[in-house]
Design a protein around this motif. Structure first.
Motif, PDB file in Angstrom:
ATOM      1  N   SER A   1     -15.456 -32.488  14.957  1.00  0.00           N
ATOM      2  CA  SER A   1     -15.251 -31.080  15.301  1.00  0.00           C
ATOM      3  C   SER A   1     -13.921 -30.888  16.021  1.00  0.00           C
ATOM      4  CB  SER A   1     -16.402 -30.580  16.176  1.00  0.00           C
ATOM      5  OG  SER A   1     -16.514 -31.366  17.357  1.00  0.00           O
ATOM      6  N   GLU A   2     -13.483 -31.940  16.713  1.00  0.00           N
ATOM      7  CA  GLU A   2     -12.180 -31.918  17.372  1.00  0.00           C
ATOM      8  C   GLU A   2     -11.644 -33.337  17.435  1.00  0.00           C
ATOM      9  OE1 GLU A   2     -13.765 -32.086  21.989  1.00  0.00           O
ATOM     10  OE2 GLU A   2     -13.133 -30.183  21.120  1.00  0.00           O
ATOM     11  N   LYS A   3     -10.355 -33.452  17.616  1.00  0.00           N
ATOM     12  CA  LYS A   3      -9.740 -34.772  17.636  1.00  0.00           C
ATOM     13  C   LYS A   3     -10.133 -35.532  18.899  1.00  0.00           C
ATOM     14  CE  LYS A   3      -5.752 -33.525  14.788  1.00  0.00           C
ATOM     15  NZ  LYS A   3      -6.039 -34.450  13.683  1.00  0.00           N
ATOM     16  N   ALA A   4     -10.237 -36.843  18.769  1.00  0.00           N
ATOM     17  CA  ALA A   4     -10.604 -37.685  19.902  1.00  0.00           C
ATOM     18  C   ALA A   4      -9.398 -37.877  20.818  1.00  0.00           C
ATOM     19  CB  ALA A   4     -11.105 -39.042  19.414  1.00  0.00           C
ATOM     20  N   PRO A   5      -9.620 -37.956  22.131  1.00  0.00           N
ATOM     21  CA  PRO A   5      -8.510 -38.168  23.075  1.00  0.00           C
ATOM     22  C   PRO A   5      -8.015 -39.603  23.045  1.00  0.00           C
ATOM     23  CG  PRO A   5     -10.588 -38.134  24.255  1.00  0.00           C
ATOM     24  CD  PRO A   5     -10.915 -37.808  22.827  1.00  0.00           C
ATOM     25  N   VAL A   6      -7.418 -39.971  21.934  1.00  0.00           N
ATOM     26  CA  VAL A   6      -6.893 -41.322  21.711  1.00  0.00           C
ATOM     27  C   VAL A   6      -5.472 -41.206  21.188  1.00  0.00           C
ATOM     28  CG1 VAL A   6      -7.141 -43.453  20.386  1.00  0.00           C
ATOM     29  CG2 VAL A   6      -9.188 -42.278  21.230  1.00  0.00           C
ATOM     30  N   SER A   7      -4.570 -42.022  21.726  1.00  0.00           N
ATOM     31  CA  SER A   7      -3.185 -42.090  21.235  1.00  0.00           C
ATOM     32  C   SER A   7      -3.045 -43.333  20.372  1.00  0.00           C
ATOM     33  CB  SER A   7      -2.203 -42.140  22.399  1.00  0.00           C
ATOM     34  OG  SER A   7      -2.235 -40.942  23.153  1.00  0.00           O
ATOM     35  N   ALA A   8      -2.690 -43.132  19.121  1.00  0.00           N
ATOM     36  CA  ALA A   8      -2.515 -44.252  18.198  1.00  0.00           C
ATOM     37  C   ALA A   8      -1.032 -44.538  18.019  1.00  0.00           C
ATOM     38  CB  ALA A   8      -3.146 -43.931  16.847  1.00  0.00           C
ATOM     39  N   PHE A   9      -0.708 -45.814  17.767  1.00  0.00           N
ATOM     40  CA  PHE A   9       0.682 -46.142  17.450  1.00  0.00           C
ATOM     41  C   PHE A   9       0.735 -47.204  16.361  1.00  0.00           C
ATOM     42  CE2 PHE A   9      -0.357 -48.806  21.139  1.00  0.00           C
ATOM     43  CZ  PHE A   9       0.097 -50.068  20.774  1.00  0.00           C
ATOM     44  N   VAL A  10       1.778 -47.078  15.525  1.00  0.00           N
ATOM     45  CA  VAL A  10       1.966 -47.949  14.366  1.00  0.00           C
ATOM     46  C   VAL A  10       3.419 -48.398  14.332  1.00  0.00           C
ATOM     47  CG1 VAL A  10       1.798 -48.137  11.851  1.00  0.00           C
ATOM     48  CG2 VAL A  10       0.228 -46.617  13.097  1.00  0.00           C
ATOM     49  N   LEU A  11       3.653 -49.691  14.093  1.00  0.00           N
ATOM     50  CA  LEU A  11       5.004 -50.211  13.885  1.00  0.00           C
ATOM     51  C   LEU A  11       5.325 -50.169  12.397  1.00  0.00           C
ATOM     52  CD1 LEU A  11       5.133 -53.410  16.158  1.00  0.00           C
ATOM     53  CD2 LEU A  11       5.497 -51.012  16.781  1.00  0.00           C
ATOM     54  N   THR A  12       6.559 -49.780  12.063  1.00  0.00           N
ATOM     55  CA  THR A  12       6.932 -49.721  10.648  1.00  0.00           C
ATOM     56  C   THR A  12       8.316 -50.322  10.420  1.00  0.00           C
ATOM     57  OG1 THR A  12       7.877 -47.492  10.914  1.00  0.00           O
ATOM     58  CG2 THR A  12       5.576 -47.650  10.207  1.00  0.00           C
ATOM     59  N   LEU A  13       8.490 -50.812   9.209  1.00  0.00           N
ATOM     60  CA  LEU A  13       9.791 -51.243   8.696  1.00  0.00           C
ATOM     61  C   LEU A  13       9.663 -51.284   7.178  1.00  0.00           C
ATOM     62  CD1 LEU A  13      12.665 -52.201   9.140  1.00  0.00           C
ATOM     63  CD2 LEU A  13      11.806 -54.542   9.318  1.00  0.00           C
ATOM     64  N   ASN A  14      10.121 -50.203   6.540  1.00  0.00           N
ATOM     65  CA  ASN A  14      10.010 -50.062   5.087  1.00  0.00           C
ATOM     66  C   ASN A  14       8.556 -50.196   4.626  1.00  0.00           C
ATOM     67  OD1 ASN A  14      12.799 -49.677   4.714  1.00  0.00           O
ATOM     68  ND2 ASN A  14      13.156 -51.892   4.667  1.00  0.00           N
ATOM     69  N   GLU A  15       7.698 -49.340   5.141  1.00  0.00           N
ATOM     70  CA  GLU A  15       6.267 -49.392   4.834  1.00  0.00           C
ATOM     71  C   GLU A  15       5.813 -48.176   4.029  1.00  0.00           C
ATOM     72  OE1 GLU A  15       4.345 -51.771   5.231  1.00  0.00           O
ATOM     73  OE2 GLU A  15       5.113 -53.051   6.837  1.00  0.00           O
ATOM     74  N   ALA A  16       6.704 -47.608   3.238  1.00  0.00           N
ATOM     75  CA  ALA A  16       6.364 -46.402   2.485  1.00  0.00           C
ATOM     76  C   ALA A  16       5.171 -46.611   1.550  1.00  0.00           C
ATOM     77  CB  ALA A  16       7.577 -45.933   1.690  1.00  0.00           C
ATOM     78  N   LYS A  17       5.016 -47.807   1.061  1.00  0.00           N
ATOM     79  CA  LYS A  17       3.959 -48.095   0.092  1.00  0.00           C
ATOM     80  C   LYS A  17       2.566 -48.006   0.722  1.00  0.00           C
ATOM     81  CE  LYS A  17       2.494 -51.641  -3.224  1.00  0.00           C
ATOM     82  NZ  LYS A  17       2.780 -52.997  -3.765  1.00  0.00           N
ATOM     83  N   LYS A  18       2.446 -48.347   2.003  1.00  0.00           N
ATOM     84  CA  LYS A  18       1.120 -48.464   2.618  1.00  0.00           C
ATOM     85  C   LYS A  18       0.893 -47.528   3.800  1.00  0.00           C
ATOM     86  CE  LYS A  18       0.538 -53.282   1.212  1.00  0.00           C
ATOM     87  NZ  LYS A  18       0.226 -54.675   1.634  1.00  0.00           N
ATOM     88  N   LEU A  19       1.945 -46.924   4.314  1.00  0.00           N
ATOM     89  CA  LEU A  19       1.813 -46.162   5.552  1.00  0.00           C
ATOM     90  C   LEU A  19       0.927 -44.931   5.413  1.00  0.00           C
ATOM     91  CD1 LEU A  19       2.604 -45.790   8.506  1.00  0.00           C
ATOM     92  CD2 LEU A  19       4.635 -44.532   7.722  1.00  0.00           C
ATOM     93  N   GLU A  20       0.986 -44.234   4.275  1.00  0.00           N
ATOM     94  CA  GLU A  20       0.255 -42.977   4.150  1.00  0.00           C
ATOM     95  C   GLU A  20      -1.251 -43.175   4.346  1.00  0.00           C
ATOM     96  OE1 GLU A  20       0.163 -38.878   1.567  1.00  0.00           O
ATOM     97  OE2 GLU A  20       1.388 -40.570   0.879  1.00  0.00           O
ATOM     98  N   ASP A  21      -1.823 -44.194   3.716  1.00  0.00           N
ATOM     99  CA  ASP A  21      -3.255 -44.445   3.868  1.00  0.00           C
ATOM    100  C   ASP A  21      -3.588 -44.814   5.311  1.00  0.00           C
ATOM    101  OD1 ASP A  21      -3.802 -43.881   1.255  1.00  0.00           O
ATOM    102  OD2 ASP A  21      -3.748 -45.959   0.578  1.00  0.00           O
ATOM    103  N   CYS A  22      -2.682 -45.516   5.968  1.00  0.00           N
ATOM    104  CA  CYS A  22      -2.894 -45.877   7.367  1.00  0.00           C
ATOM    105  C   CYS A  22      -2.954 -44.627   8.233  1.00  0.00           C
ATOM    106  CB  CYS A  22      -1.782 -46.801   7.848  1.00  0.00           C
ATOM    107  SG  CYS A  22      -1.828 -47.174   9.621  1.00  0.00           S
ATOM    108  N   LEU A  23      -1.967 -43.754   8.111  1.00  0.00           N
ATOM    109  CA  LEU A  23      -1.916 -42.545   8.932  1.00  0.00           C
ATOM    110  C   LEU A  23      -3.052 -41.594   8.603  1.00  0.00           C
ATOM    111  CD1 LEU A  23       1.930 -41.826   9.028  1.00  0.00           C
ATOM    112  CD2 LEU A  23       0.507 -42.991  10.724  1.00  0.00           C
ATOM    113  N   ARG A  24      -3.453 -41.552   7.343  1.00  0.00           N
ATOM    114  CA  ARG A  24      -4.576 -40.701   6.964  1.00  0.00           C
ATOM    115  C   ARG A  24      -5.851 -41.156   7.679  1.00  0.00           C
ATOM    116  NH1 ARG A  24      -4.575 -41.538   1.771  1.00  0.00           N
ATOM    117  NH2 ARG A  24      -3.130 -39.860   1.270  1.00  0.00           N
TER     118      ARG A  24
END
Length: 278
Positions: free
Chosen positions: A4-27
């Motif tokens: 119903s609402e977003k959880a009070p959690v801060s997420a972080f992701v490291l990237t380096l040329n991750e266009a192939k896989k990043l979208e599913d991760c962020l989703r």
């Protein structure tokens, strides 16, 4: 996701040329109220994907995994008390997201962090042995409760306080092809070799034995011999001791490449670096 609402959690992701896989991760992180992406210098459309999902983008030239993560902890003013991290090739399924939201809502039940089991897939198949399962990591933790320390090439989160485990798992899609695995290992073995050389140079053990003396020669010979044996020992560890043979050809490939090849090439690159310095 049925939040119903977003959880009070801060997420972080490291990237380096991750266009192939990043979208599913962020989703899989859209249930978090805040998402950061620390990019190490991508030249593909990684940053465009991060913007699409409303991530707050930071850029820092990639050095090591532990330094990148610690830089985030030191320089980012996260809006939430609880932090959650994934790699670009990892996903947080709905059951895990729901469990995290419930734990955070209870204030963490008196813990500063939680170990979460990782379910690994290799070349499209789930790996149930080969030292890849069970595979637990500290991924949910309270802000200010720990630091990352180097562990081989990757980083290990060391928490200061009581730690518990979550029931649900996150998912790791390692490599879609052997070519992708070998390309990534070329980077990893170079990083590993540099760590081997640095450790060797900083060691005071060899300096305590005069060169050319019997004990110095003996200990140095033993060290070099063990280095040569490491690939065989790693293969035995993955394929036999950790029952990689039960994963069939996938287990054999993991033991051969992740064990034998990785250790052998790392040692060879370390030897090359030492030889150049001489």
């Amino acid at each position: 996701m049925p939040f119903s609402e977003k959880a009070p959690v801060s997420a972080f992701v490291l990237t380096l040329n991750e266009a192939k896989k990043l979208e599913d991760c962020l989703r899989s992180l859209t249930w978090c109220s805040e998402i950061y992406v620390l990019d190490g210098g991508s030249t593909d459309c990684t940053l465009d994907i991060a913007k699409k999902y409303g991530a707050k983008i930071l850029q820092r030239k990639f050095t090591t995994f532990s330094e990148q993560r610690n830089w985030l902890l030191d320089n980012v003013n996260f809006e939430n008390e609880w932090l959650f991290t994934l790699d670009a090739d990892e996903r947080a399924p709905e059951p895990l997201a729901q469990e995290i939201a419930e734990v955070v809502a209870r204030g963490g039940d008196g813990y500063v962090g939680f170990l979460i089991n990782r379910r690994n897939y290799f070349l499209g198949r789930r790996i149930r042995h080969s030292a890849w399962y069970p595979d637990r990591y500290s991924r949910l933790f309270r802000k200010g409760s720990g630091r990352y320390e180097p562990k081989a090439v990757h980083a290990e989160l060391i928490l200061n306080g009581p730690v518990s485990r979550l029931k649900n798992e996150f998912v790791h899609y390692t490599y879609d092809s052997l070519a992708e695995m070998l390309a990534k290992f070329n980077l990893y073995t170079s990083m590993e070799a540099q760590m081997i050389v640095t450790k060797y140079q900083e060691s005071i053990i060899w300096g305590s034995f005069p060169r050319g003396r019997f004990w110095h020669s003996l200990f140095k010979r033993l060290y070099d011999t063990l280095s040569i044996l490491q690939p065989f020992l790693f293969f035995f560890y993955y394929f036999v001791y950790k029952k990689g043979f039960l994963d069939g050809m996938h287990g054999f490939l993991i033991a051969t490449i992740n064990g034998f090849f990785y250790a052998l090439v790392s040692q060879m690159k370390a030897w090359e670096l030492k030889h150049k310095k001489r």
